[in-house]
Design an enzyme around this catalytic site. Structure first.
Site, mmCIF file in Angstrom:
data_model
loop_
_atom_site.group_PDB
_atom_site.id
_atom_site.type_symbol
_atom_site.label_atom_id
_atom_site.label_comp_id
_atom_site.label_asym_id
_atom_site.label_seq_id
_atom_site.Cartn_x
_atom_site.Cartn_y
_atom_site.Cartn_z
ATOM 1 N N GLU A 183 -19.368 -32.624 19.624
ATOM 2 C CA GLU A 183 -20.450 -31.994 20.402
ATOM 3 C C GLU A 183 -20.559 -32.515 21.833
ATOM 4 O OE1 GLU A 183 -23.996 -32.335 18.020
ATOM 5 O OE2 GLU A 183 -23.032 -31.422 16.283
ATOM 6 N N ASN B 59 -14.728 -31.460 17.581
ATOM 7 C CA ASN B 59 -15.629 -30.734 16.684
ATOM 8 C C ASN B 59 -16.894 -30.315 17.440
ATOM 9 O OD1 ASN B 59 -16.217 -30.018 13.842
ATOM 10 N ND2 ASN B 59 -17.892 -31.519 14.000
ATOM 11 N N HIS C 76 -22.504 -23.401 11.767
ATOM 12 C CA HIS C 76 -23.895 -23.349 11.293
ATOM 13 C C HIS C 76 -24.432 -21.994 11.728
ATOM 14 C CE1 HIS C 76 -23.943 -27.528 10.110
ATOM 15 N NE2 HIS C 76 -23.533 -27.899 11.312
ATOM 16 N N GLU D 45 -18.494 -27.455 9.014
ATOM 17 C CA GLU D 45 -19.864 -27.762 8.562
ATOM 18 C C GLU D 45 -20.578 -26.490 8.142
ATOM 19 O OE1 GLU D 45 -22.020 -30.095 11.478
ATOM 20 O OE2 GLU D 45 -20.267 -31.325 11.942
ATOM 21 N N ASP E 251 -22.680 -23.543 6.916
ATOM 22 C CA ASP E 251 -23.869 -23.136 6.165
ATOM 23 C C ASP E 251 -24.438 -21.906 6.855
ATOM 24 O OD1 ASP E 251 -25.062 -24.421 8.403
ATOM 25 O OD2 ASP E 251 -25.765 -26.137 7.232
HETATM 26 O O1 9MR Z 1 -26.560 -33.259 8.018
HETATM 27 C C1 9MR Z 1 -26.806 -34.331 8.895
HETATM 28 C C2 9MR Z 1 -28.239 -34.791 8.719
HETATM 29 O O2 9MR Z 1 -28.386 -35.412 7.455
HETATM 30 C C3 9MR Z 1 -28.611 -35.752 9.818
HETATM 31 O O3 9MR Z 1 -29.977 -36.055 9.722
HETATM 32 C C4 9MR Z 1 -28.298 -35.132 11.152
HETATM 33 C C5 9MR Z 1 -28.636 -36.055 12.268
HETATM 34 O O4 9MR Z 1 -28.321 -35.552 13.498
HETATM 35 O O5 9MR Z 1 -26.918 -34.817 11.211
HETATM 36 C C6 9MR Z 1 -26.580 -33.843 10.306
HETATM 37 O O6 9MR Z 1 -25.221 -33.462 10.439
HETATM 38 C C7 9MR Z 1 -24.878 -32.919 11.707
HETATM 39 C C8 9MR Z 1 -23.426 -33.263 11.937
HETATM 40 O O7 9MR Z 1 -23.243 -34.644 11.842
HETATM 41 C C9 9MR Z 1 -22.956 -32.760 13.290
HETATM 42 N N1 9MR Z 1 -23.232 -31.368 13.454
HETATM 43 C C10 9MR Z 1 -24.550 -30.928 13.152
HETATM 44 C C11 9MR Z 1 -24.977 -31.386 11.785
HETATM 45 C C12 9MR Z 1 -26.352 -30.854 11.438
HETATM 46 O O8 9MR Z 1 -27.315 -31.389 12.287
#
Ligand code: 9MR
Length: 672
Positions: A165, A208, A245, A273, A275
């Site tokens: 990101e 990513n 997402h 990722e 969903d």
């Molecule tokens: O799913 C993850 C969640 O449990 C955490 O609280 C969050 C913190 O930023 O990160 C989520 O996973 C993220 C991933 O690492 C990067 N892309 C976005 C995902 C959803 O926020």
């Protein structure tokens, strides 16, 4: 040899088949595509050479519903938060790998692959990093973090999200503001990739991001320009992760175009990722199809298992409901993973075409996946010599069982490696195969006769047939390939044993290889029409000193090439078993060394990592996971897998009473 008294070092052969890659065998068409249908996401994805993964939270590994779905459905995992900087290096120089190790060790012990997420990200970053103000300090902190984390997991990660990101939302197409960007400038991404490559050269290195699925978006274009620039300058990048997402509408209509355009730059693409709000079936189907239609889309990861596990649980975006039941979208995904006929043919051509075998190999091993299951009438010390074939969505494994009182054959089947340990063992001495010395099986489907063959040693080279591999009671009584031991073997066998019979056919002839524990590999030949009769013209196909060319040979055709691969088990200077390899352009040809020495072995404890613990120093008698299941024994050269026998290095005593177990090697230096 008296086969009932197999002394010291005995071994047998094996063989098997599998379908990790798309199956194109015409004799087993069960659908329009010509591929078999599997019943789980991971197994179905594997049929086109892809993985299907999920994010995993270490804190949920005690939840039985969660882990049973995880182990049944997924063959790749991504630690959801456990590899992030705020967990792995909460304070400077103090690393904590406990939670991520829990996930990685559990996965590798079950044959599941692992994505690494993530090395450099502006979020979930501890305050001590984000408050740095000196560029040189930050550069060394970043490089040290990447090196230490990637090094800890070296050999265990198939793909690393090196940078996550880093691009801004909106119309700029530029990098976002972060401590890395602000202190180190645009070059921090390149620096991170170069450092990661040095730390773990075998892992695929990914960039990513989210909201880069729509081709015309400025953010997508910004990432595309960066990847194009990296490729043109030789900056080490191997893949781009599209987080995916999505809202209820699912992927943008250009998603497949985006994946293809990135792939055309020479990188793999992965959905990392996934969903989708409310999990509409059509949206999931469209997403999976976009990946299936792009040869270099190598896998899909959903971001959690049940809706209740999701970071956006209020939107019910996943494939399993809160109780762990499959949702409608699950079926859509499973179906879409089967692909269309056109798609699978395209994939067969492009994604796994003709990659030549490397001349060096490295592997990661599972823990022991299959152990003996003695019962009241079978007192078993070891399970050995596995042969494996993937057919109708299941692995079918045949193996020898050994004890001081002799050998027997056993059969088990399971849908995924995580199920291997709980499969029922069917002892073939209860069938027409009968009791007495039977060992070292090889299974394949002989397409011209529509019959399964089990080849094994009885003192002679023997076989049984069965129209239905699923029916352990369907095997015929043993018959012999030879009336007696061929003269050339009798003349050369010395004090050895005639063992490890292996059949492979090309379009005209079938060849029967065997060993003598005395440095000779023999080959006999018959025509495809005469098989199983007519094996004559026995020759020495290869020879070396006794322990350098011992036993347990496997011969395969490398898919989409004119190459055959020969593996023979040797005994090293340390007394441990290992495999040497050769190639030839025909089955009757002369064999050229590939990785054929102790210092450059095909598979030896020295080129295998054991993330689940070094449970064996022997890499012994086993079978490659095949791309098909017929008599041509084809393997795909991408990400080889090998089911082998190993044992506790401290075990000693009578050879037949040693505690052999079965584990799975997965190649870690595949370039495709
Ligand atoms: O799913 C993850 C969640 O449990 C955490 O609280 C969050 C913190 O930023 O990160 C989520 O996973 C993220 C991933 O690492 C990067 N892309 C976005 C995902 C959803 O926020």
């Amino acid at each position: 040899m008296n086969p009932l008294k197999r002394p010291g070092r005995r071994r047998a052969s094996v063989l098997g088949l599998l379908a990790v890659a798309a199956m194109v065998t015409p004799t087993t068409v069960t659908g329009a595509s010509g591929a078999e249908r599997a019943t789980t996401l991971g197994a179905q994805a594997a049929q086109s050479g892809r993985y299907f993964g999920t994010a995993v939270a270490a804190g949920k590994l005690g939840d039985g519903t969660y882990t049973s779905i995880l182990d049944r459905e997924f063959n790749s995992v991504t630690p959801e938060n456990e590899m992030k900087w705020d967990t792995t290096e909460r304070s400077r120089g103090s690393f904590n790998f406990g939670p991520a190790d829990q996930i990685v060790n559990r996965a590798t012990a079950r044959g599941q692959r692992v994505r690494g997420h993530t090395l450099v990200w502006h979020s979930q970053l501890p305050g001590w990093v984000s408050s740095l103000t000196d560029a040189n300090t930050l550069r060394s902190v970043m490089n040290n973090h990447i090196t230490t984390v990637a090094n800890h997991y070296k050999g265990k990660i198939h793909s690393w999200d090196v940078v996550n990101e880093a691009f801004a939302d909106g119309g700029s197409g530029a990098h976002r503001s972060s401590v890395f960007q602000n202190l180190l400038g645009d070059g921090f991404i390149e620096q991170a990739f170069r450092t990661a490559r040095t730390a773990d050269p075998a892992a695929k290195l990914c960039y990513n991001d989210y909201n880069i699925e729509n081709w015309s978006d400025a953010k997508t274009q910004g990432v595309y320009r960066m990847v194009r620039d990296f490729k043109s300058r030789g900056v080490p990048i191997d893949c781009v992760g599209f987080q995916a997402h999505f809202g209820t509408g699912g992927p943008p209509s250009s998603f497949q175009t985006t994946l293809s355009n990135f792939a055309a730059l020479g990188v793999d693409v992965q959905i990392t990722e996934l969903d989708i709000a409310q999990a509409p079936q059509a949206a999931y189907t469209g997403t999976v199809r976009a990946c299936m239609n792009v040869a270099r889309c190598t896998g899909i990861t959903v971001w959690g298992i049940r809706d209740s596990d999701s970071w956006r649980s209020g939107e019910n975006p996943l494939l399993f409901d809160r109780s762990g039941n499959k949702k409608a979208a699950y079926q859509s995904v499973l179906t879409a993973l089967g692909g269309t006929a056109a798609t699978q043919r395209a994939d067969t051509r492009s994604s796994r075409s003709a990659a030549a075998l490397p001349s060096r190999f490295s592997w990661s091993s599972s823990g022991p996946l299959i152990s003996p299951k003695p019962d009241s009438t079978h007192n078993i010390a070891g399970i050995k010599d596995p042969t494996v074939v993937r057919y109708n969505g299941k692995y079918h494994v045949f193996a020898s069982t050994a004890s001081a009182s002799g050998y027997n054959l056993v059969y088990l089947s399971f849908s995924d490696w995580s199920q291997a340990g709980s499969a029922t063992h069917h002892y073939l001495d209860r069938t027409a195969v009968g009791a007495g010395y039977r060992a070292a099986p090889q299974v394949f489907y002989y397409a011209p006769q529509r019959l399964w063959y089990l080849v094994y040693q009885t003192g002679n080279a023997s076989y049984s047939t069965n129209p239905d591999i699923d029916n352990p009671n369907g095997w015929s009584a043993p018959r012999n390939f030879y009336s007696s031991m061929p003269d050339i073997i009798r003349q050369n066998i010395g004090n050895g044993y005639w063992v490890d019979m292996w059949v492979i056919c090309d379009s005209a002839n079938c060849h029967l290889f065997s060993s003598d524990d005395n440095g000779h590999l023999y080959r006999s030949q018959t025509s495809v029409g005469q098989f199983p009769g007519g094996f004559t013209n026995t020759v020495i196909a290869a020879q070396d000193s006794k322990y350098a060319l011992f036993e347990a040979s496997n011969v395969y055709r490398v898919q989409d090439t004119n190459q055959y691969l020969l593996l023979v088990e040797a005994i090293g200077s340390d007394g441990r078993r290992y495999f040497r390899s050769w190639t030839a352009s025909s089955l009757a040809g002369s064999w050229t060394p590939l990785a054929a020495s102790e210092s450059n072995p095909f598979a030896r404890a020295s080129n295998v990592s054991f993330p689940a613990g070094s449970w064996t120093r022997d890499i012994s008698h086993g079978e490659m996971i095949r791309a098909g299941h017929d008599q041509t024994l084809s393997i795909n050269s991408c990400r080889l897998q090998y089911l082998y026998q190993g044992l506790n290095p401290h075990a000693s005593g009578d050879y037949n009473s040693l505690p052999w177990r079965l584990g799975l090697l997965t190649q870690t230096n595949s370039t495709c």
